[in-house]
Design an enzyme around this catalytic site. Structure first.
Site, mmCIF file in Angstrom:
data_model
loop_
_atom_site.group_PDB
_atom_site.id
_atom_site.type_symbol
_atom_site.label_atom_id
_atom_site.label_comp_id
_atom_site.label_asym_id
_atom_site.label_seq_id
_atom_site.Cartn_x
_atom_site.Cartn_y
_atom_site.Cartn_z
ATOM 1 N N ASP A 7 33.597 36.763 46.641
ATOM 2 C CA ASP A 7 33.475 38.166 46.233
ATOM 3 C C ASP A 7 32.145 38.648 46.805
ATOM 4 O O ASP A 7 31.095 38.383 46.234
ATOM 5 C CB ASP A 7 33.495 38.295 44.710
ATOM 6 C CG ASP A 7 33.305 39.727 44.248
ATOM 7 O OD1 ASP A 7 33.811 40.650 44.914
ATOM 8 O OD2 ASP A 7 32.619 39.934 43.225
ATOM 9 N N GLU A 67 37.382 39.051 49.526
ATOM 10 C CA GLU A 67 37.831 40.385 49.129
ATOM 11 C C GLU A 67 37.470 41.398 50.209
ATOM 12 O O GLU A 67 36.376 41.364 50.766
ATOM 13 C CB GLU A 67 37.182 40.772 47.799
ATOM 14 C CG GLU A 67 37.793 41.986 47.160
ATOM 15 C CD GLU A 67 37.271 42.239 45.753
ATOM 16 O OE1 GLU A 67 37.345 43.404 45.324
ATOM 17 O OE2 GLU A 67 36.799 41.306 45.096
ATOM 18 N N ASP A 139 31.229 38.211 38.941
ATOM 19 C CA ASP A 139 31.271 37.943 40.380
ATOM 20 C C ASP A 139 31.995 36.629 40.672
ATOM 21 O O ASP A 139 32.819 36.550 41.584
ATOM 22 C CB ASP A 139 29.856 37.913 40.967
ATOM 23 C CG ASP A 139 29.169 39.266 40.863
ATOM 24 O OD1 ASP A 139 29.748 40.255 41.347
ATOM 25 O OD2 ASP A 139 28.068 39.336 40.290
#
Length: 181
Positions: A7, A67, A139
């Site tokens: 992420d 992502e 996160d």
């Protein structure tokens, strides 16, 4: 198969490592890589690159999932996030990993079953799916979610790619993520 989920973020980048054995997922590790907000942008990107490289060496994943960047209201934030993502991808590719990309919507659908899920819902479902004793930070949870998204989608993608020629002959195509004919 061992999957490293990322992420990306300039201040804090989450990472999560899971293993997939058949239909079962197992937690390996998760955490964050933080950069010093007082450092220059190039120094912060190097910190991120070095951190991703170290995580890759430590956990020896077979592939990575990251992502995708979304366009934010603030263009400057989007550009900075894109640079952080680029540094992370360079660290992954530098280690020789194939990198797969997923949107936040794909992550949420894969983990929660609902594309507009909030961070708390993602954290809760990641905790349940991986049977964790406690909730990871947001996160790390998002990074684990990206890894879960890849783990769940990799079989489907492989199956669909094998079926693609037959589907095209039958007049089928993908539109807005759905198979239509």
């Amino acid at each position: 198969m061992r999957i490293l989920g990322i992420d990306p973020g300039l201040r804090t980048t989450g990472f999560g490592v899971i293993e997939k054995h058949g239909n079962k997922l197992a937690y390996v590790a998760s955490g964050t890589i933080k950069s010093d907000g007082n450092s220059t942008l190039p120094e912060r990107l190097k910190t991120l690159y070095d951190g991703i490289s170290e995580v890759s060496r430590t956990y020896a994943p077979d592939c990575a999932a990251i992502e995708k960047v979304f366009v934010n209201v603030n263009p400057q934030s989007t550009l900075l996030l894109g640079q952080a993502r680029g540094a992370a991808i360079c660290g992954l590719v530098g280690y020789g990993l194939p990198v797969f990309e997923y949107t936040a919507l794909q992550l949420k659908v894969a983990v929660v079953g609902y594309g507009r899920a909030n961070k708390a819902q993602v954290q809760e479902m990641v905790t349940r799916l991986l049977m964790l004793p406690g909730q990871p930070g947001s996160d790390a949870a998002d990074a684990l979610g990206v890894a879960i998204c890849h783990a769940n989608g990799s079989d489907t993608l492989g199956t669909l790619s094998g079926l693609a020629p037959d589907l095209v002959r039958k007049g089928m195509r993908v539109r807005r993520g759905r198979l239509v004919g």
